[in-house]
Enzyme design. Structure first.
Site, PDB file in Angstrom:
ATOM      1  N   HIS A 149       8.474  -1.994  -5.314  1.00 31.53           N
ATOM      2  CA  HIS A 149       7.590  -3.087  -4.398  1.00 31.53           C
ATOM      3  C   HIS A 149       7.538  -4.561  -4.917  1.00 31.53           C
ATOM      4  O   HIS A 149       7.954  -4.823  -6.060  1.00 31.53           O
ATOM      5  CB  HIS A 149       6.260  -2.310  -4.580  1.00 31.53           C
TER       6      HIS A 149
ATOM      7  N   GLU B 187       3.063   5.287  -8.552  1.00 32.57           N
ATOM      8  CA  GLU B 187       3.040   4.787  -9.998  1.00 32.57           C
ATOM      9  C   GLU B 187       2.517   5.924 -11.112  1.00 32.57           C
ATOM     10  O   GLU B 187       1.719   6.859 -10.702  1.00 32.57           O
ATOM     11  CB  GLU B 187       2.071   3.475  -9.848  1.00 32.57           C
TER      12      GLU B 187
END
Length: 276
Positions: free
Chosen positions: A45, A129
């Site tokens: 990202h 994550e």
């Protein structure tokens, strides 16, 4: 671009577990139709508020951390680079983490592709994550990042869930193949996080723990590309682009699956081997 190395100690019995192969291990695919796409592109990202200021984790849940203005700019540029890499009228399969920062990154990628080019766009929680817990002050956040196994997921936990995603990916691709789609015209784009990205590569290419520990996260919105390769005998495998191998601080041996090395070695001695 912001880049951080995360050195997560992984127990060595993980190596034995990796031999129980899914899509990227030693299972014999020699006589099966080729499910592999033209390329798999992994993308971290864009810069997030947590990348720029770790105190953001005190007031905002990790999954709700947004991109910074710079992160949006990085995602816009990544969209242009992705369009340049993927040929017009190709087919694209998107997977993304459910976190806000990966969704916002994806939002800047999708406009570069027409509806007819996008085969699917799927949210995948297993590539999110690493979980470190919920803390109320910045020192707790920093301490948790240093000793993640005490406060949340260990590296092995993330490895296991990322590994479980790969068979799903293979089944999805094989379903597209069986529907009549030319897999040499298919690209997979995975929008994820730095650690999950490296652990995906570790699982696919059967890296050793030492190889993983020497690797580094890619920069925000850096494209990491695996291209399909074939030899004269019809064997196929995925191979990391050279510039990406160097960016991740990987040795030459880490750019192709371990089975490819074994096959090449066996070929030298006149032995037959399977290539993944």
């Amino acid at each position: 671009m912001f880049s951080v190395r995360r050195s997560i100690p992984l127990v060595h019995h993980l190596q034995a577990g990796r031999r129980r192969s899914f899509a990227s291990g030693s299972h014999n695919f020699q006589h099966k139709p080729d499910f592999r796409p033209r390329r798999i592109i992994l993308l971290r990202h864009g810069e997030s508020l947590g990348n720029a200021d770790e105190s953001a984790y005190v007031t905002t849940a990790d999954w709700r951390i947004p991109l910074t203005d710079l992160g949006v700019e990085q995602a816009v540029e990544a969209g242009r680079c992705l369009r340049e890499k993927i040929e017009e009228n190709s087919k694209v399969v998107f997977y993304h983490s459910p976190y806000l920062r990966t969704k916002q990154t994806l939002d800047e990628l999708l406009p570069h592709f027409s509806d007819s080019e996008i085969l699917s766009c799927l949210e995948e929680p297993r590539i999110c994550e690493q979980q470190i817990g919920n803390f109320q002050n910045i020192q707790q956040v920093l301490d948790a990042k240093k000793e993640r196994s005490k406060f949340g997921e260990a590296g092995l936990d993330v490895y296991n869930r990322v590994s479980s995603f790969i068979p799903t990916l293979v089944r999805d691709l094989d379903r597209h193949r069986r529907s009549g789609i030319d897999m040499d015209n298919v690209n997979v784009v995975i929008v994820t996080h730095g650690l999950a990205l490296r652990l995906f590569l570790m699982r696919w290419f059967q890296w050793s723990v030492e190889c993983f520990e020497e690797s580094q996260n890619p920069g925000n919105c850096e494209l990491v590309t695996m291209n399909k390769r074939k030899d004269n005998e019809g064997h196929a495998w995925m191979e990391l682009e050279e510039k990406d191998r160097q960016s991740l601080c990987l040795s030459d041996a880490c750019a192709v699956p371990r089975n490819v090395h074994l096959h090449r070695k066996n070929s030298v001695f006149g032995m037959k081997g399977d290539v993944r």
